[in-house]
Design a protein around this motif. Structure first.
Motif, short mmCIF file in Angstrom:
data_model
loop_
_atom_site.label_atom_id
_atom_site.label_comp_id
_atom_site.label_asym_id
_atom_site.label_seq_id
_atom_site.Cartn_x
_atom_site.Cartn_y
_atom_site.Cartn_z
N ARG A 1 7.07 13.77 48.49
CA ARG A 1 7.01 12.78 49.59
C ARG A 1 5.73 11.96 49.49
NH1 ARG A 1 10.28 13.67 54.21
NH2 ARG A 1 11.75 15.40 53.97
N LEU A 2 4.64 12.61 49.17
CA LEU A 2 3.36 11.89 49.03
C LEU A 2 3.39 10.95 47.84
CD1 LEU A 2 0.86 14.86 49.57
CD2 LEU A 2 1.79 13.32 51.29
N ALA A 3 3.95 11.44 46.74
CA ALA A 3 3.95 10.65 45.51
C ALA A 3 4.75 9.35 45.66
CB ALA A 3 4.50 11.48 44.36
N HIS A 4 5.73 9.36 46.56
CA HIS A 4 6.57 8.18 46.72
C HIS A 4 6.24 7.41 47.98
CE1 HIS A 4 8.80 10.47 43.73
NE2 HIS A 4 9.33 9.34 43.37
N GLU B 1 13.42 16.01 43.72
CA GLU B 1 13.38 16.46 45.11
C GLU B 1 13.29 15.28 46.06
OE1 GLU B 1 13.78 19.25 46.51
OE2 GLU B 1 13.63 20.73 44.90
N ALA B 2 12.67 14.18 45.60
CA ALA B 2 12.49 13.01 46.46
C ALA B 2 13.74 12.14 46.54
CB ALA B 2 11.32 12.17 45.96
N GLN B 3 14.76 12.45 45.74
CA GLN B 3 15.96 11.61 45.73
C GLN B 3 16.75 11.77 47.02
OE1 GLN B 3 16.91 9.35 43.26
NE2 GLN B 3 14.86 9.84 42.56
N PRO B 4 17.28 10.68 47.59
CA PRO B 4 18.18 10.81 48.73
C PRO B 4 19.39 11.63 48.34
CG PRO B 4 17.75 8.49 48.20
CD PRO B 4 17.14 9.31 47.13
N ALA B 5 19.88 12.45 49.27
CA ALA B 5 21.07 13.29 49.08
C ALA B 5 20.83 14.44 48.13
CB ALA B 5 22.26 12.47 48.56
#
Length: 496
Positions: free
Chosen positions: A491-494, A313-317
């Motif tokens: 989002r928090l994890a990264h 989910e955190a990946q761009p695109a």
């Protein structure tokens, strides 16, 4: 299924049927559709799925199917003209595509997933769902008469602009395809069940799964290509003495290639208790570099697939496709014991914490009530985040205001909890959150979200805002596998 996994269509062509009227041969939109599909397929070297509504009967109710096609499309091309601007159906399609996605999901790098194609000059200022991009003009204006003429599909200028359009579409579709592709490594017998659970979860969400190719000819080259095509590599490391030497050799090769490429990875480790060395020591010996690696040592099954989904989910695109639904049963809080110490210690040896400010009304305060807000706080704490709360005991409103402002300045992320309070309370907190952006001296929040809980009401059900990254509505119980909550935690994890 289209070129982009998880979407039924790669491109949805939104147009007014007025613009496809034909005198001799195919209409303009029909001809454009055919030429576009050929151009993009040649750009990608693969077949794509392009959907266009060809029905014009006013007696047919196809709203549900049209809505499914719009939401199930990776990209939308709006064929703009005076007819498009005057069509309520075109506006409905455009709003449905943009409105079903978060604002950030409409962009891949600097390219928008909703593209404007001008067939004729048109005032599109009223189409608020369209991004402020220049678009592609497929008409020419006579300098003498100032009259616009549609380009013929056979003209050199049309072909040139169509090639540029195909290149931009190819860029977006490639990026979205990669974001939904996972390389799943080889596992020993001890790790087989973990691997199979991940495979099932990914397949159930229509991710594209790549594995080590069979055979020995060019195996390493093809393996490198598979890792490169993937947004995430899920690899396995059996530190005991695995019985299958071939599987162990394949897993070692996969980890080395992923490290060399500095790929984003999850490495699942099986080991015997009391082993002296740490598994990530191997990474330092194989050129770890700046690779993004998450080590999970003997993780529980729900912890593994939850971490996989978070990182994807955190990946761009990554986008938001029609498959973003929660599993049938909620997952318990993940076991994060596998996170290695280097991930939470800075160069000076002090712990680096991501601080989440959980704002709630006094009646929902986790320190005063055993409720869902407390379970949400405990979940965030279990993931290793620091959770700050409003003052449970306060003398007056000014004391709350000072404390609230201080925590909005200090914390890395904010989650508004809307439970017992009324809408006025929530709107006031949201307004303070927007003001806080000016107090933080340019330091952006890692994540902004709201968790809308019981008691359920029509106001909560219908409430929407684009001011937040995630609006998480759960009226029945805390569902840790909810895609919106997973994205917020990711989002928090990264957060650096």
């Amino acid at each position: 299924m289209g070129y982009v996994p998880g979407f039924s269509n790669d491109i949805f062509i939104s147009y007014s049927h007025i613009d496809d009227q034909a005198v001799d041969g195919p209409g303009w939109v029909t001809d454009f559709h055919r030429r576009l599909a050929i151009e993009v397929e040649e750009e990608l070297g693969a077949k794509i799925q392009v959907w266009r509504d060809k029905r014009i009967s006013g007696a047919t109710d196809f709203t549900k199917d049209l809505d499914r096609q719009v939401r199930g499309s990776a990209m939308l091309l709006a064929i703009l003209s005076p007819g498009y601007v005057n069509s309520r159906w075109c506006d409905w399609e455009l709003t449905g595509f943009a409105g079903s996605r978060r604002v950030g999901d409409l962009w891949v790098d600097t390219k928008c997933r909703a593209i404007k194609v001008f067939k004729r000059p048109a005032d599109v200022g009223g189409l608020r769902a369209l991004a402020e991009t220049e678009g592609v003009k497929l008409f020419d204006v006579d300098s003498a008469s100032d009259v616009a003429h549609e380009m013929e599909g056979s003209s050199d200028l049309f072909k040139h602009r169509l090639a540029e359009l195909g290149h931009d579409i190819g860029f977006v579709l490639r990026a979205m395809r990669k974001a939904r592709t996972v390389f799943l490594g080889t596992a020993s017998a001890s790790l087989h069940d973990q691997r199979e659970r991940v495979r099932q979860e990914l397949a159930g969400r229509d991710y594209r799964i790549l594995t080590t190719p069979d055979g020995t000819d060019d195996r390493q080259m093809r393996l490198s290509a598979a890792v490169r095509e993937s947004a995430l590599s899920v690899l396995f490391y059996d530190r005991t003495a695995p019985a299958d030497a071939a599987a162990d050799l394949a897993a070692t090769l996969e980890r080395r290639i992923a490290m060399d490429q500095q790929a984003t990875q999850i490495i699942v480790v099986h080991e015997q208790p009391g082993m002296a060395s740490q598994p990530w020591d191997e990474a330092d010996a194989t050129g770890r570099g700046s690779a993004k690696v998450e080590w999970l040592i003997e993780p529980q099954a729900h912890s593994l697939y939850h971490t996989v989904l978070q990182m994807l989910e955190a990946q761009p695109a990554a986008g938001s496709g029609p498959d973003a639904v929660a599993p049938a049963e909620p997952a318990p809080a993940p076991d994060v014991s596998g996170t290695p110490p280097p991930a939470v210690v800075d160069g000076a040896g002090s712990r680096q914490l991501t601080r989440v400010y959980l704002i709630c009304d006094h009646r929902d305060h986790p320190l005063l009530e055993s409720n869902r807000a407390r379970r949400l706080r405990d979940y965030l704490l279990s993931l290793g985040f620091e959770v700050r709360l409003p003052l449970a005991e306060q003398d007056d409103a000014s004391q709350f205001s000072r404390d609230n402002r201080t925590k909005l300045k200090q914390c890395d992320a904010v989650l508004l909890y809307w439970g017992t309070a009324r809408q006025a309370w929530f709107d006031q907190r949201l307004g303070e959150l927007m003001q806080a952006r000016g107090w933080r001296q340019g330091r952006a929040f890692a994540a902004l979200g709201a968790y809308v809980a019981d008691p359920q009401s029509p106001v909560k059900q219908n409430y929407e805002t684009r001011e937040l990254d995630e609006l998480i509505k759960q009226f029945e119980e805390l569902d840790l596998a909810d895609a919106r909550l997973v994205r917020f935690v990711a989002r928090l994890a990264h957060h650096p």
